[in-house]
Motif scaffolding. Structure first.
Motif, PDB file in Angstrom:
ATOM      1  N   PHE A   1       0.847  -1.188   0.000  1.00  0.00           N
ATOM      2  CA  PHE A   1       0.000   0.000   0.000  1.00  0.00           C
ATOM      3  C   PHE A   1       0.883   1.238   0.000  1.00  0.00           C
ATOM      4  O   PHE A   1       2.001   1.213   0.526  1.00  0.00           O
ATOM      5  CB  PHE A   1      -0.892   0.042   1.247  1.00  0.00           C
ATOM      6  CG  PHE A   1      -1.848  -1.117   1.365  1.00  0.00           C
ATOM      7  CD1 PHE A   1      -3.139  -1.018   0.853  1.00  0.00           C
ATOM      8  CD2 PHE A   1      -1.460  -2.297   1.968  1.00  0.00           C
ATOM      9  CE1 PHE A   1      -4.010  -2.087   0.962  1.00  0.00           C
ATOM     10  CE2 PHE A   1      -2.329  -3.373   2.077  1.00  0.00           C
ATOM     11  CZ  PHE A   1      -3.610  -3.265   1.564  1.00  0.00           C
ATOM     12  N   ILE A   2       0.375   2.314  -0.593  1.00  0.00           N
ATOM     13  CA  ILE A   2       0.990   3.628  -0.423  1.00  0.00           C
ATOM     14  C   ILE A   2      -0.006   4.467   0.362  1.00  0.00           C
ATOM     15  O   ILE A   2      -1.095   4.794  -0.126  1.00  0.00           O
ATOM     16  CB  ILE A   2       1.332   4.291  -1.765  1.00  0.00           C
ATOM     17  CG1 ILE A   2       2.343   3.432  -2.536  1.00  0.00           C
ATOM     18  CG2 ILE A   2       1.906   5.687  -1.527  1.00  0.00           C
ATOM     19  CD1 ILE A   2       2.742   3.994  -3.880  1.00  0.00           C
ATOM     20  N   TYR A   3       0.361   4.764   1.590  1.00  0.00           N
ATOM     21  CA  TYR A   3      -0.532   5.460   2.512  1.00  0.00           C
ATOM     22  C   TYR A   3      -0.115   6.921   2.621  1.00  0.00           C
ATOM     23  O   TYR A   3       1.071   7.235   2.791  1.00  0.00           O
ATOM     24  CB  TYR A   3      -0.480   4.804   3.894  1.00  0.00           C
ATOM     25  CG  TYR A   3      -1.343   5.500   4.921  1.00  0.00           C
ATOM     26  CD1 TYR A   3      -2.726   5.383   4.889  1.00  0.00           C
ATOM     27  CD2 TYR A   3      -0.764   6.292   5.903  1.00  0.00           C
ATOM     28  CE1 TYR A   3      -3.522   6.030   5.826  1.00  0.00           C
ATOM     29  CE2 TYR A   3      -1.552   6.945   6.855  1.00  0.00           C
ATOM     30  CZ  TYR A   3      -2.928   6.803   6.808  1.00  0.00           C
ATOM     31  OH  TYR A   3      -3.716   7.458   7.735  1.00  0.00           O
ATOM     32  N   THR A   4      -1.092   7.818   2.520  1.00  0.00           N
ATOM     33  CA  THR A   4      -0.839   9.248   2.671  1.00  0.00           C
ATOM     34  C   THR A   4      -1.128   9.662   4.103  1.00  0.00           C
ATOM     35  O   THR A   4      -2.252   9.498   4.599  1.00  0.00           O
ATOM     36  CB  THR A   4      -1.712  10.064   1.693  1.00  0.00           C
ATOM     37  OG1 THR A   4      -1.465   9.621   0.353  1.00  0.00           O
ATOM     38  CG2 THR A   4      -1.396  11.542   1.808  1.00  0.00           C
ATOM     39  N   VAL A   5      -0.105  10.165   4.784  1.00  0.00           N
ATOM     40  CA  VAL A   5      -0.212  10.541   6.193  1.00  0.00           C
ATOM     41  C   VAL A   5      -1.263  11.631   6.381  1.00  0.00           C
ATOM     42  O   VAL A   5      -1.328  12.599   5.623  1.00  0.00           O
ATOM     43  CB  VAL A   5       1.153  11.021   6.725  1.00  0.00           C
ATOM     44  CG1 VAL A   5       1.029  11.569   8.150  1.00  0.00           C
ATOM     45  CG2 VAL A   5       2.177   9.893   6.671  1.00  0.00           C
TER      46      VAL A   5
ATOM     47  N   GLN B   1       2.606  13.241   3.571  1.00  0.00           N
ATOM     48  CA  GLN B   1       3.761  12.389   3.308  1.00  0.00           C
ATOM     49  C   GLN B   1       3.300  11.012   2.862  1.00  0.00           C
ATOM     50  O   GLN B   1       2.353  10.453   3.413  1.00  0.00           O
ATOM     51  CB  GLN B   1       4.594  12.285   4.585  1.00  0.00           C
ATOM     52  CG  GLN B   1       5.856  11.464   4.476  1.00  0.00           C
ATOM     53  CD  GLN B   1       6.637  11.461   5.786  1.00  0.00           C
ATOM     54  OE1 GLN B   1       6.257  12.152   6.758  1.00  0.00           O
ATOM     55  NE2 GLN B   1       7.697  10.702   5.853  1.00  0.00           N
ATOM     56  N   ALA B   2       3.967  10.455   1.850  1.00  0.00           N
ATOM     57  CA  ALA B   2       3.595   9.142   1.322  1.00  0.00           C
ATOM     58  C   ALA B   2       4.485   8.073   1.940  1.00  0.00           C
ATOM     59  O   ALA B   2       5.713   8.171   1.881  1.00  0.00           O
ATOM     60  CB  ALA B   2       3.728   9.123  -0.194  1.00  0.00           C
ATOM     61  N   LEU B   3       3.858   7.047   2.513  1.00  0.00           N
ATOM     62  CA  LEU B   3       4.581   5.938   3.126  1.00  0.00           C
ATOM     63  C   LEU B   3       4.201   4.631   2.439  1.00  0.00           C
ATOM     64  O   LEU B   3       3.018   4.382   2.187  1.00  0.00           O
ATOM     65  CB  LEU B   3       4.254   5.829   4.613  1.00  0.00           C
ATOM     66  CG  LEU B   3       4.670   6.988   5.521  1.00  0.00           C
ATOM     67  CD1 LEU B   3       4.192   6.730   6.943  1.00  0.00           C
ATOM     68  CD2 LEU B   3       6.187   7.188   5.492  1.00  0.00           C
TER      69      LEU B   3
ATOM     70  N   ILE C   1      -9.391   1.631  -1.161  1.00  0.00           N
ATOM     71  CA  ILE C   1      -8.419   0.564  -0.928  1.00  0.00           C
ATOM     72  C   ILE C   1      -7.699   0.224  -2.233  1.00  0.00           C
ATOM     73  O   ILE C   1      -6.491  -0.028  -2.247  1.00  0.00           O
ATOM     74  CB  ILE C   1      -9.114  -0.675  -0.331  1.00  0.00           C
ATOM     75  CG1 ILE C   1      -9.696  -0.334   1.053  1.00  0.00           C
ATOM     76  CG2 ILE C   1      -8.145  -1.846  -0.232  1.00  0.00           C
ATOM     77  CD1 ILE C   1     -10.605  -1.396   1.625  1.00  0.00           C
ATOM     78  N   SER C   2      -8.427   0.242  -3.343  1.00  0.00           N
ATOM     79  CA  SER C   2      -7.818   0.015  -4.653  1.00  0.00           C
ATOM     80  C   SER C   2      -6.758   1.077  -4.946  1.00  0.00           C
ATOM     81  O   SER C   2      -5.670   0.760  -5.446  1.00  0.00           O
ATOM     82  CB  SER C   2      -8.897   0.033  -5.734  1.00  0.00           C
ATOM     83  OG  SER C   2      -8.330   0.082  -7.027  1.00  0.00           O
ATOM     84  N   GLN C   3      -7.069   2.326  -4.620  1.00  0.00           N
ATOM     85  CA  GLN C   3      -6.112   3.408  -4.869  1.00  0.00           C
ATOM     86  C   GLN C   3      -4.867   3.240  -4.020  1.00  0.00           C
ATOM     87  O   GLN C   3      -3.745   3.440  -4.493  1.00  0.00           O
ATOM     88  CB  GLN C   3      -6.769   4.771  -4.577  1.00  0.00           C
ATOM     89  CG  GLN C   3      -7.883   5.146  -5.526  1.00  0.00           C
ATOM     90  CD  GLN C   3      -7.382   5.331  -6.946  1.00  0.00           C
ATOM     91  OE1 GLN C   3      -7.596   4.489  -7.813  1.00  0.00           O
ATOM     92  NE2 GLN C   3      -6.702   6.427  -7.191  1.00  0.00           N
TER      93      GLN C   3
ATOM     94  N   ALA D   1       6.756   8.319  -3.362  1.00  0.00           N
ATOM     95  CA  ALA D   1       6.360   6.956  -3.738  1.00  0.00           C
ATOM     96  C   ALA D   1       5.180   6.954  -4.697  1.00  0.00           C
ATOM     97  O   ALA D   1       5.122   6.127  -5.624  1.00  0.00           O
ATOM     98  CB  ALA D   1       6.038   6.152  -2.483  1.00  0.00           C
ATOM     99  N   ARG D   2       4.216   7.875  -4.511  1.00  0.00           N
ATOM    100  CA  ARG D   2       3.053   7.922  -5.399  1.00  0.00           C
ATOM    101  C   ARG D   2       3.475   8.301  -6.813  1.00  0.00           C
ATOM    102  O   ARG D   2       3.033   7.693  -7.805  1.00  0.00           O
ATOM    103  CB  ARG D   2       2.037   8.936  -4.862  1.00  0.00           C
ATOM    104  CG  ARG D   2       1.395   8.558  -3.552  1.00  0.00           C
ATOM    105  CD  ARG D   2       0.677   9.738  -2.923  1.00  0.00           C
ATOM    106  NE  ARG D   2       1.628  10.774  -2.488  1.00  0.00           N
ATOM    107  CZ  ARG D   2       1.278  11.881  -1.821  1.00  0.00           C
ATOM    108  NH1 ARG D   2       0.002  12.088  -1.531  1.00  0.00           N
ATOM    109  NH2 ARG D   2       2.197  12.754  -1.441  1.00  0.00           N
TER     110      ARG D   2
END
Length: 418
Positions: free
Chosen positions: A2-6, A41-43, A61-63, A374-375
């Motif tokens: 996953f790429i999670y945006t803080v 921030q992208a993690l 979730i797909s994104q 990362a995105r």
């Protein structure tokens, strides 16, 4: 993955809990050693499943997971898009795209050479060893520790390419290339010098990076590359070339994409610096412009000859009443650290697929920062897959971007040429 945006109020602990993934591994993958985070921030979260949270949808979730909704449905046996909190969704294994990566590095100390080649060899088929300069007499400059760089590259099964440029102390020089290309004697001398360099130093080939070629030298430049390839190819040496981005024949008219693509083994398209130190603030490598370049390129160069060049950096512009005072290149890590220092959120452009932010410094000057994360990198890697290109490469490995290697490993497997 996953790429999670803080989000505001997030911590590494709360994010690790949300994804039920070890906190220390999140730190390692993202190179995050300061406990503080900044909104936007992208993690990267290398989890293989997700527990549905309040407010989630199959789309969100797909994104985050870079997995299409249809694929998620099939992988989890879903009959509809309705999710319930606490439901466990498994991520399917992503098929990896075969590619040949080319990244540049500048040899410094023996320790740095060994560290760079060892760390990045799993993610590259070629190293562009930067750089030898041409002279007006058709000669080549020397390069410190080049033999060490070649040996280290070959030890780690990466093909070393001698990068040849028309760079001078004043910048890239169209005058130097014009003089050499217009003289059969000087052109042949340069080809002989390149051949001798490749052969004596044990390179696998060359990467020619002649920039600012004028329209009048267009055919001469293509002819030079053909002659160079004719000299190198019979002995198994590779000829590659770095190219400016083009969306039409009128862009950078000194570069004939079709002609060049026909006479070299592959090209590295420098898909960055749409905005740079001499321009106003803006996206460094906007995905919409990259796609326009590739739409033009694939009509003229075989897809299996195109490596998409991507940046490991961004720029920080210092402004004064709307005028650029100065600009500097910043690594991905330093850009994020700047946002943390000045406590400003990172924004993200959907159109350009690049992050940005602004801040005021201690002297009352406003700054604008555009960079990679990362995105942005995932969007470019997906573009390489979508266009079925030879591979992806980066300028340059000395710039810190910890997440990049994980994304390369997630999207691709490396085809070896050595």
């Amino acid at each position: 993955m996953f790429i999670y945006t803080v989000k505001s109020g997030d911590s590494l602990f709360s994010i690790a809990s949300k994804f039920q993934f070890p906190l220390d591994k999140i730190r390692d993958v993202n190179g995050v050693f300061d406990p503080s985070l900044v909104p936007g921030q992208a993690l990267i979260i290398p989890a293989t499943f997700y527990i549905v949270q309040p407010g989630n949808s199959l789309y969100t979730i797909s994104q985050m997971s870079l997995v299409q909704m249809d694929t998620l449905r099939k992988a989890n046996g879903l009959q509809s898009d309705v999710l319930s909190v606490g439901m466990k969704l498994n991520l399917p294994v992503r098929p990896k795209y075969p590619e040949e990566g080319l990244s540049y590095f500048i040899p410094a100390t023996p320790e740095q050479i060994e560290m760079t080649t060892r760390a990045f060899s799993p993610y590259n088929a070629y190293f562009g060893i930067f750089e030898y300069h041409i002279t007006e007499e058709g000669n080549l400059s020397t390069l410190n520790n080049d033999e060490l760089a070649v040996r280290a590259s070959r030890k780690h099964r990466v093909a070393p390419l001698a990068t040849i440029t028309n760079l001078t102390p004043e910048g890239f020089s169209p005058n130097v290339t014009r003089q050499v290309l217009n003289s059969p004697e000087l052109r042949n001398r340069l080809i002989n010098n390149i051949y001798n360099l490749v052969k004596t130093k044990n390179y696998a080939g060359v990467n020619i990076d002649f920039e600012q070629i004028r329209a009048g030298e267009r055919d001469l430049y293509t002819g030079f590359l053909r002659l160079l390839n004719d000299r190198l190819n019979p002995e198994g040496f590779l000829t590659s070339v770095a190219l400016h981005v083009k969306k039409s024949d009128s862009d950078y008219p000194g570069y004939d994409y079709g002609g060049i693509g026909a006479v070299v083994d592959f090209v590295f398209i420098m898909a960055y610096d749409w905005h740079e130190t001499h321009s106003g603030p803006g996206p460094v490598a906007p995905i919409d412009e990259i796609r326009k370049t590739l739409d033009y390129a694939v009509q003229r160069i075989p897809r299996n000859k195109i490596i998409l060049g991507v940046p490991r950096y961004g720029y920080d512009w210092t402004m004064d009443n709307g005028t650029v005072l100065r600009a500097k290149a910043v690594s991905v890590t330093s850009a994020t650290e700047t946002a943390m220092k000045y406590e400003v959120p990172i924004q993200y452009s959907i159109q350009y697929q690049q992050p940005y932010f602004s801040y005021w410094d201690e002297n009352g000057k406003r700054h604008f920062v555009w960079f990679e994360d990362a995105r942005a990198r995932a969007a470019k890697f997906q573009t390489v897959v979508d266009y079925r290109l030879r591979g992806v490469g980066a300028w340059q490995l000395g710039l810190n971007f910890p997440q990049s290697v994980f994304l390369v490993e997630h999207f691709f497997y490396q085809k070896r040429v050595l």
